[in-house]
Design an enzyme around this catalytic site. Structure first.
Site, short mmCIF file in Angstrom:
data_model
loop_
_atom_site.label_atom_id
_atom_site.label_comp_id
_atom_site.label_asym_id
_atom_site.label_seq_id
_atom_site.Cartn_x
_atom_site.Cartn_y
_atom_site.Cartn_z
N LYS A 43 0.72 -1.12 -0.05
CA LYS A 43 0.16 -0.13 0.11
C LYS A 43 0.76 1.45 0.48
CE LYS A 43 -3.78 -1.75 2.03
NZ LYS A 43 -5.43 -1.93 3.71
N ARG B 164 -12.23 13.23 6.69
CA ARG B 164 -13.61 14.17 6.23
C ARG B 164 -14.62 13.44 5.83
NH1 ARG B 164 -14.32 10.17 2.28
NH2 ARG B 164 -12.70 9.30 1.50
N ILE C 224 -6.45 -9.52 5.09
CA ILE C 224 -7.45 -10.67 6.02
C ILE C 224 -8.97 -11.18 5.28
CG2 ILE C 224 -8.39 -9.98 8.74
CD1 ILE C 224 -6.28 -9.71 8.52
N ARG D 55 -25.04 3.37 -5.40
CA ARG D 55 -23.87 4.56 -5.63
C ARG D 55 -24.59 4.17 -6.95
NH1 ARG D 55 -17.91 5.27 -2.72
NH2 ARG D 55 -18.39 5.45 -1.55
#
Length: 451
Positions: free
Chosen positions: A156, A290, A201, A336
């Site tokens: 990452k 946020r 995981i 969405r």
């Protein structure tokens, strides 16, 4: 207070409406291709800040701050995406005498750096995913860590999110190539090629907890959301509460979220994201500093307007809620709706909306959108055009309401993912609440795309 909204689309519309209900004047900013956008029409004032590409408009800090100065705005709400988690922007707002409606720059910096965030959570006794202690120096160190925690692992980007700079590695032979690719992508996307490594995981649920803090260590939680239905690390459908969890796990994950946010003296709305494995062990993933895309489902089950809470805190008002006063009722689901063609590798689809009918009617149905019939979608931005939120006393009833809403939706002129949502919401694994983070990509989509 006078608020400039440093964003566009449905979140800008959402914030403007909250401001209007609090009698707060608003300023919209827009790019040249967003001149006719709904948010520019709803705000009290609108200022053009540049050309269509985000780098020339919605990511242009100087242009946004200049717009705030000329309109005499006193605060800036960043929404989500764009500059919402940009430390330099938050700091620049303060230097210009503007209130940044969000956490402090220091908090954004700490929690936005994934390695620093892991270190901080360790110090607060919040369990993190097993992985590297800090930034990886090279792929040789990655090899050592991967061997220790066990494959599969995920590389990452330390400074990123949104799926950029991420690579799944299933065996040692693939590590070097994936390390180099992730490093290159992270450098291009964030200007920082630093990587860290975590054990994958699996199977797991992606569970996040909504929090609100006053900046002094006092933090409230508003329950959890199940965000496990994802494609390429991007959420597709979310629901609240995460009804598949045991009650003891639900209580623990909420407590851990408050512990994490209190430990950084969190101010404003934020979200703590966790993975929960099939033994219901909980692991901290990251914090989004946020308002979230999926905040409406939390608002539906709590009856609390989270954006208004942000605005009140930004005005210097104390929290007007206690944890005991926050109650949870019913179930909410959000789909969405994106302007994209799922059957052509989810290719984004710009164009003019020639016909539009957004579902309506009945208690517990909400549509957050920034589009209208005749509106031309630009090609420069995220493809999400609407969020349909269904709420009902039970999960089963919420699913039925969402089915009705999706069947009622009409969007002509551009491709959307409406059909995908219609089939997903009726899929037996979803209906029976038997899904995890791998379900959409590994089970549902391969079958759906072949039909």
């Amino acid at each position: 207070m006078k608020v400039l909204i440093a964003n566009r689309g449905e979140i800008a519309v959402r914030i403007i409406r909250a401001c209007q209900e609090l009698a707060i004047p608003t300023v919209a900013v827009y790019s040249t291709c967003d001149r006719e956008s709904l948010h520019t029409q709803l705000a009290d004032e609108a200022v053009c800040i540049g050309n269509g590409p985000s780098s020339e408009s919605y990511l242009n800090i100087t242009a946004i701050l200049s717009a705030a100065m000329v309109t005499h705005a006193t605060a800036i709400h960043p929404g989500f995406g764009f500059l919402s988690e940009n430390t330099h922007f938050a700091k620049a707002c303060g230097e210009c005498g503007l209130t940044f409606i969000g956490p402090t720059p220091e908090t954004i910096q700490t929690m936005g750096d994934k390695i620093a965030a892991r270190t901080k959570m360790n110090s607060l006794k919040v369990p993190v995913i097993p992985g590297s202690a800090g930034m990886l120096q090279d792929y040789h160190e990655a090899e050592t860590v991967a061997k220790k925690v066990g494959y599969p692992v995920m590389l990452k980007a330390a400074a990123g999110g949104g799926g950029k700079g991420m690579r799944k590695v299933t065996c040692p032979e693939d590590l070097k190539a994936h390390f180099q690719a992730a490093e290159k992508e992270a450098q291009a996307a964030f200007g920082n090629g630093s990587l860290y490594l975590e054990k994958i995981i699996y199977p797991a649920k992606h569970i996040e907890v909504q929090v609100l803090g006053d900046g002094t260590g006092q933090v409230l939680h508003f329950g959890e959301r199940d965000c496990s239905l994802q494609r390429r690390h991007q959420k597709v459908l979310e629901e609240a509460p995460a009804s598949s969890l045991k009650q003891s796990t639900r209580e623990k994950i909420r407590q851990l979220a408050v512990q994490a946010a209190s430990g950084v003296n969190y101010l404003s709305c934020g979200t703590i994201e966790f993975l929960v494995d099939n033994h219901e062990n909980i692991y901290f993933m990251e914090m989004n500093t946020r308002i979230q895309v999926e905040h409406p489902i939390t608002e539906m089950i709590t009856g609390v307007d989270l954006v208004k809470q942000q605005l009140r805190l930004a005005q210097g008002q104390p929290l007007n809620l206690t944890q005991a006063a926050i109650t949870f009722s019913g179930h909410a689901i959000e789909c969405r709706i994106n302007a994209e063609n799922p059957r052509q590798n989810f290719m984004p689809n710009a164009g003019t909306i020639t016909e539009l009918f957004l579902p309506q009617g009945t208690l517990g149905l909400r549509v957050d959108s920034g589009i209208y019939q005749g509106y031309t979608l630009p090609s420069f931005y995220d493809s999400m055009i609407a969020k349909i939120i269904a709420y009902a006393p039970t999960r089963e009833e919420a699913i039925m309401k969402m089915q009705r809403a999706l069947n009622e939706l009409v969007v002509e002129g551009v491709h959307t993912n409406q059909e995908l949502h219609q089939d997903l919401i009726t899929d037996p694994s979803f209906v029976e609440n038997q899904y995890d983070t791998a379900f959409l990509e590994e089970n549902f989509l391969p079958n759906w795309l072949n039909n």
